[in-house]
Motif scaffolding. Structure first.
Motif, PDB file in Angstrom:
ATOM      1  N   SER A  39       0.872  -1.170   0.000  1.00  0.00           N
ATOM      2  CA  SER A  39       0.000   0.000   0.000  1.00  0.00           C
ATOM      3  C   SER A  39       0.913   1.224   0.000  1.00  0.00           C
ATOM      4  O   SER A  39       1.903   1.256   0.750  1.00  0.00           O
ATOM      5  CB  SER A  39      -0.882  -0.029   1.260  1.00  0.00           C
ATOM      6  OG  SER A  39      -1.106   1.268   1.772  1.00  0.00           O
ATOM      7  N   THR A  40       0.603   2.198  -0.835  1.00  0.00           N
ATOM      8  CA  THR A  40       1.462   3.397  -0.866  1.00  0.00           C
ATOM      9  C   THR A  40       1.412   4.116   0.479  1.00  0.00           C
ATOM     10  O   THR A  40       2.406   4.703   0.915  1.00  0.00           O
ATOM     11  CB  THR A  40       1.038   4.342  -2.013  1.00  0.00           C
ATOM     12  OG1 THR A  40      -0.370   4.585  -1.914  1.00  0.00           O
ATOM     13  CG2 THR A  40       1.356   3.748  -3.369  1.00  0.00           C
ATOM     14  N   GLN A  63      -1.403  -2.299  -5.879  1.00  0.00           N
ATOM     15  CA  GLN A  63      -1.264  -2.450  -4.430  1.00  0.00           C
ATOM     16  C   GLN A  63      -1.781  -3.838  -4.057  1.00  0.00           C
ATOM     17  O   GLN A  63      -2.872  -4.218  -4.477  1.00  0.00           O
ATOM     18  CB  GLN A  63      -2.071  -1.393  -3.691  1.00  0.00           C
ATOM     19  CG  GLN A  63      -1.636   0.035  -3.950  1.00  0.00           C
ATOM     20  CD  GLN A  63      -2.402   1.021  -3.077  1.00  0.00           C
ATOM     21  OE1 GLN A  63      -1.852   1.650  -2.204  1.00  0.00           O
ATOM     22  NE2 GLN A  63      -3.690   1.138  -3.330  1.00  0.00           N
ATOM     23  N   GLY A  66      -4.081  -2.642  -0.422  1.00  0.00           N
ATOM     24  CA  GLY A  66      -4.561  -1.258  -0.344  1.00  0.00           C
ATOM     25  C   GLY A  66      -5.540  -1.108   0.815  1.00  0.00           C
ATOM     26  O   GLY A  66      -6.314  -2.020   1.103  1.00  0.00           O
ATOM     27  N   ARG A  67      -5.480   0.036   1.481  1.00  0.00           N
ATOM     28  CA  ARG A  67      -6.324   0.256   2.665  1.00  0.00           C
ATOM     29  C   ARG A  67      -7.262   1.437   2.451  1.00  0.00           C
ATOM     30  O   ARG A  67      -6.895   2.441   1.861  1.00  0.00           O
ATOM     31  CB  ARG A  67      -5.438   0.525   3.884  1.00  0.00           C
ATOM     32  CG  ARG A  67      -4.585  -0.678   4.258  1.00  0.00           C
ATOM     33  CD  ARG A  67      -3.830  -0.446   5.562  1.00  0.00           C
ATOM     34  NE  ARG A  67      -2.754   0.510   5.430  1.00  0.00           N
ATOM     35  CZ  ARG A  67      -2.710   1.694   6.035  1.00  0.00           C
ATOM     36  NH1 ARG A  67      -3.723   2.101   6.782  1.00  0.00           N
ATOM     37  NH2 ARG A  67      -1.674   2.499   5.893  1.00  0.00           N
ATOM     38  N   GLY A  68      -8.504   1.281   2.953  1.00  0.00           N
ATOM     39  CA  GLY A  68      -9.480   2.357   2.889  1.00  0.00           C
ATOM     40  C   GLY A  68      -9.744   2.906   4.281  1.00  0.00           C
ATOM     41  O   GLY A  68      -9.100   2.502   5.249  1.00  0.00           O
ATOM     42  N   ARG A  69     -10.708   3.813   4.382  1.00  0.00           N
ATOM     43  CA  ARG A  69     -11.054   4.392   5.678  1.00  0.00           C
ATOM     44  C   ARG A  69     -11.746   3.333   6.538  1.00  0.00           C
ATOM     45  O   ARG A  69     -12.302   2.378   6.050  1.00  0.00           O
ATOM     46  CB  ARG A  69     -11.972   5.610   5.490  1.00  0.00           C
ATOM     47  CG  ARG A  69     -11.242   6.799   4.878  1.00  0.00           C
ATOM     48  CD  ARG A  69     -12.183   7.975   4.656  1.00  0.00           C
ATOM     49  NE  ARG A  69     -12.857   8.358   5.881  1.00  0.00           N
ATOM     50  CZ  ARG A  69     -14.178   8.545   5.994  1.00  0.00           C
ATOM     51  NH1 ARG A  69     -14.961   8.374   4.961  1.00  0.00           N
ATOM     52  NH2 ARG A  69     -14.709   8.888   7.143  1.00  0.00           N
ATOM     53  N   TRP A  74      -9.007  -1.603   0.300  1.00  0.00           N
ATOM     54  CA  TRP A  74      -9.233  -0.834  -0.941  1.00  0.00           C
ATOM     55  C   TRP A  74      -8.728  -1.696  -2.086  1.00  0.00           C
ATOM     56  O   TRP A  74      -7.553  -2.044  -2.134  1.00  0.00           O
ATOM     57  CB  TRP A  74      -8.470   0.497  -0.880  1.00  0.00           C
ATOM     58  CG  TRP A  74      -8.690   1.375  -2.087  1.00  0.00           C
ATOM     59  CD1 TRP A  74      -7.852   1.533  -3.138  1.00  0.00           C
ATOM     60  CD2 TRP A  74      -9.802   2.254  -2.329  1.00  0.00           C
ATOM     61  NE1 TRP A  74      -8.382   2.431  -4.036  1.00  0.00           N
ATOM     62  CE2 TRP A  74      -9.580   2.893  -3.567  1.00  0.00           C
ATOM     63  CE3 TRP A  74     -10.984   2.545  -1.624  1.00  0.00           C
ATOM     64  CZ2 TRP A  74     -10.471   3.810  -4.115  1.00  0.00           C
ATOM     65  CZ3 TRP A  74     -11.876   3.465  -2.177  1.00  0.00           C
ATOM     66  CH2 TRP A  74     -11.613   4.087  -3.396  1.00  0.00           C
ATOM     67  N   LYS A 131     -19.708   7.094  -6.009  1.00  0.00           N
ATOM     68  CA  LYS A 131     -18.362   7.377  -5.493  1.00  0.00           C
ATOM     69  C   LYS A 131     -17.292   7.163  -6.568  1.00  0.00           C
ATOM     70  O   LYS A 131     -17.193   6.091  -7.155  1.00  0.00           O
ATOM     71  CB  LYS A 131     -18.084   6.480  -4.275  1.00  0.00           C
ATOM     72  CG  LYS A 131     -16.695   6.675  -3.678  1.00  0.00           C
ATOM     73  CD  LYS A 131     -16.582   6.012  -2.304  1.00  0.00           C
ATOM     74  CE  LYS A 131     -15.146   5.963  -1.813  1.00  0.00           C
ATOM     75  NZ  LYS A 131     -14.998   5.672  -0.398  1.00  0.00           N
ATOM     76  N   GLY A 134     -11.464   7.728  -3.233  1.00  0.00           N
ATOM     77  CA  GLY A 134     -11.389   7.678  -1.781  1.00  0.00           C
ATOM     78  C   GLY A 134     -10.078   8.284  -1.302  1.00  0.00           C
ATOM     79  O   GLY A 134      -9.075   8.286  -2.026  1.00  0.00           O
ATOM     80  N   ILE A 135     -10.107   8.785  -0.080  1.00  0.00           N
ATOM     81  CA  ILE A 135      -8.936   9.443   0.501  1.00  0.00           C
ATOM     82  C   ILE A 135      -8.706   8.882   1.904  1.00  0.00           C
ATOM     83  O   ILE A 135      -9.650   8.780   2.697  1.00  0.00           O
ATOM     84  CB  ILE A 135      -9.184  10.968   0.596  1.00  0.00           C
ATOM     85  CG1 ILE A 135      -9.367  11.565  -0.803  1.00  0.00           C
ATOM     86  CG2 ILE A 135      -8.026  11.667   1.330  1.00  0.00           C
ATOM     87  CD1 ILE A 135      -9.916  12.974  -0.807  1.00  0.00           C
ATOM     88  N   ILE A 156      -4.596   8.533  -1.950  1.00  0.00           N
ATOM     89  CA  ILE A 156      -5.723   8.814  -2.839  1.00  0.00           C
ATOM     90  C   ILE A 156      -5.889   7.693  -3.860  1.00  0.00           C
ATOM     91  O   ILE A 156      -4.919   7.271  -4.501  1.00  0.00           O
ATOM     92  CB  ILE A 156      -5.484  10.162  -3.559  1.00  0.00           C
ATOM     93  CG1 ILE A 156      -5.476  11.288  -2.508  1.00  0.00           C
ATOM     94  CG2 ILE A 156      -6.545  10.424  -4.632  1.00  0.00           C
ATOM     95  CD1 ILE A 156      -5.019  12.614  -3.003  1.00  0.00           C
TER      96      ILE A 156
HETATM   97  C1  BTN Z   1     -11.658   5.188   1.303  1.00  0.00           C
HETATM   98  O1  BTN Z   1     -11.958   4.263   2.070  1.00  0.00           O
HETATM   99  O2  BTN Z   1     -12.527   5.782   0.663  1.00  0.00           O
HETATM  100  C2  BTN Z   1     -10.220   5.621   1.177  1.00  0.00           C
HETATM  101  C3  BTN Z   1      -9.485   4.844   0.123  1.00  0.00           C
HETATM  102  C4  BTN Z   1      -8.036   5.292  -0.044  1.00  0.00           C
HETATM  103  C5  BTN Z   1      -7.304   4.444  -1.054  1.00  0.00           C
HETATM  104  C6  BTN Z   1      -5.927   4.974  -1.359  1.00  0.00           C
HETATM  105  S1  BTN Z   1      -5.191   4.168  -2.751  1.00  0.00           S
HETATM  106  C7  BTN Z   1      -3.667   4.907  -2.381  1.00  0.00           C
HETATM  107  C8  BTN Z   1      -3.501   4.877  -0.877  1.00  0.00           C
HETATM  108  N1  BTN Z   1      -2.946   3.602  -0.446  1.00  0.00           N
HETATM  109  C9  BTN Z   1      -3.810   2.905   0.289  1.00  0.00           C
HETATM  110  O3  BTN Z   1      -3.580   1.782   0.778  1.00  0.00           O
HETATM  111  N2  BTN Z   1      -4.940   3.589   0.441  1.00  0.00           N
HETATM  112  C10 BTN Z   1      -4.901   4.867  -0.243  1.00  0.00           C
END
Ligand code: BTN
Length: 272
Positions: A39-40, A63, A66-69, A74, A131, A134-135, A156
């Motif tokens: 994940s970045t 990724q 990848g992780r979200g909120r 993600w 949507k 995501g951030i 992002i």
């Molecule tokens: C959300 O849940 O809406 C936020 C998602 C954020 C995803 C981005 S992708 C680049 C960065 N690396 C991650 O693991 N997550 C964020």
């Protein structure tokens, strides 16, 4: 002789010209591209804890984690067969108050992309009620930074073409619906300058001066909303610190993003 894959990658993304273009706004910022990373955000958080706090824009083509909120995963672009942009900015920042940073970031993205994009508090970009991006914002203290400064990691993810909607209640949106032909490097070059300028303004002045611009894109303003803590009410804008203002039967509540999640209430019979 053929180019090395690593060089190809940097060139494909225009990393050097983008880095040059961003220097006037953020001197010393480096632009790095990775073919794959967990994940970045995770990568830049690791670096911060290891005292690498060089201002960095890190983009990854894929990724693996990848992780979200709110602890959600993600989905990575290439692993799921659709095009998307995933990048993080790691920046040493010392604002007087951190409140509203995520709204400022969402606003910068929306303004760089399309006049009709709205923002669903706190920072989801919406196209046509769906949507688009995501951030995820995290911060780390680092032994390399002064006491009043933290390394902020702004992650992002933006859909470029139609993502997999499996398991989602609403079909997501994607950038090529309104900017056909744009590729991921082009999308990055389009959003990065305004994003850095807005983060810089936020560090100096906080969210309050951005509030009117946010209000012009507020997807929830005037709508009935349901909070994850059970409360319902009418969203009536955001405060100078970026809290969502909700008129409820018990008075006006200021909702901060760490407290609860919010969704608009769709009237029975209406099509969302
Ligand atoms: C959300 O849940 O809406 C936020 C998602 C954020 C995803 C981005 S992708 C680049 C960065 N690396 C991650 O693991 N997550 C964020």
């Amino acid at each position: 002789m053929g180019q090395t894959p690593a060089l190809d990658l940097q060139q494909r993304w225009g990393a050097a010209p983008l880095q040059d273009a961003l220097q006037p706004t953020w001197p010393g910022l480096r632009v790095q591209v990775m073919a794959e990373v967990d994940s970045t955000n995770t990568e830049l958080m690791r670096r911060a804890r290891a005292s690498d706090v060089t201002p960095t824009l890190l983009v990854a083509e894929a990724q693996t984690a990848g992780r979200g909120r709110m602890g959600r995963p993600w989905k990575s672009a290439s692993a799921h067969g659709h095009a998307a942009l995933a990048f993080s900015l790691g920046l040493p920042l010392a604002p007087r108050d951190w409140s509203g940073l995520s709204l400022a970031v969402g606003l910068a993205l929306a303004e760089a992309l399309h006049p009709q994009l709205t923002i669903k508090w706190p920072n989801d970009l919406w196209w046509d009620g769906r949507k688009l991006s995501g951030i995820l914002i995290e911060t780390a203290a680092s032994p390399a930074l002064a006491d009043d400064t933290r390394q902020v990691v702004i992650g992002i993810g933006i859909n470029l073409d139609a993502p997999d909607a499996e398991g989602l209640s609403t079909r997501p949106a994607w950038v090529r619906e309104f900017l056909p032909g744009l590729d991921a490097p082009g999308l990055l070059a389009r959003v990065a300058p305004g994003l850095l300028q807005t983060v810089q303004q936020f560090e100096r002045e906080g969210f309050a001066p951005l509030r009117d611009r946010y209000a012009g894109r507020d997807a929830l303003a005037g709508r009935e909303v349901a909070l994850s803590d059970g409360l319902r009410g009418r969203a009536v804008g955001v405060s100078d610190l970026g809290a969502l203002l909700v008129h409820t039967e018990m008075g006006t509540r200021e909702v901060t993003s760490s407290e609860v999640s919010v969704r608009p209430v769709v009237a029975e019979g209406a099509v969302p």
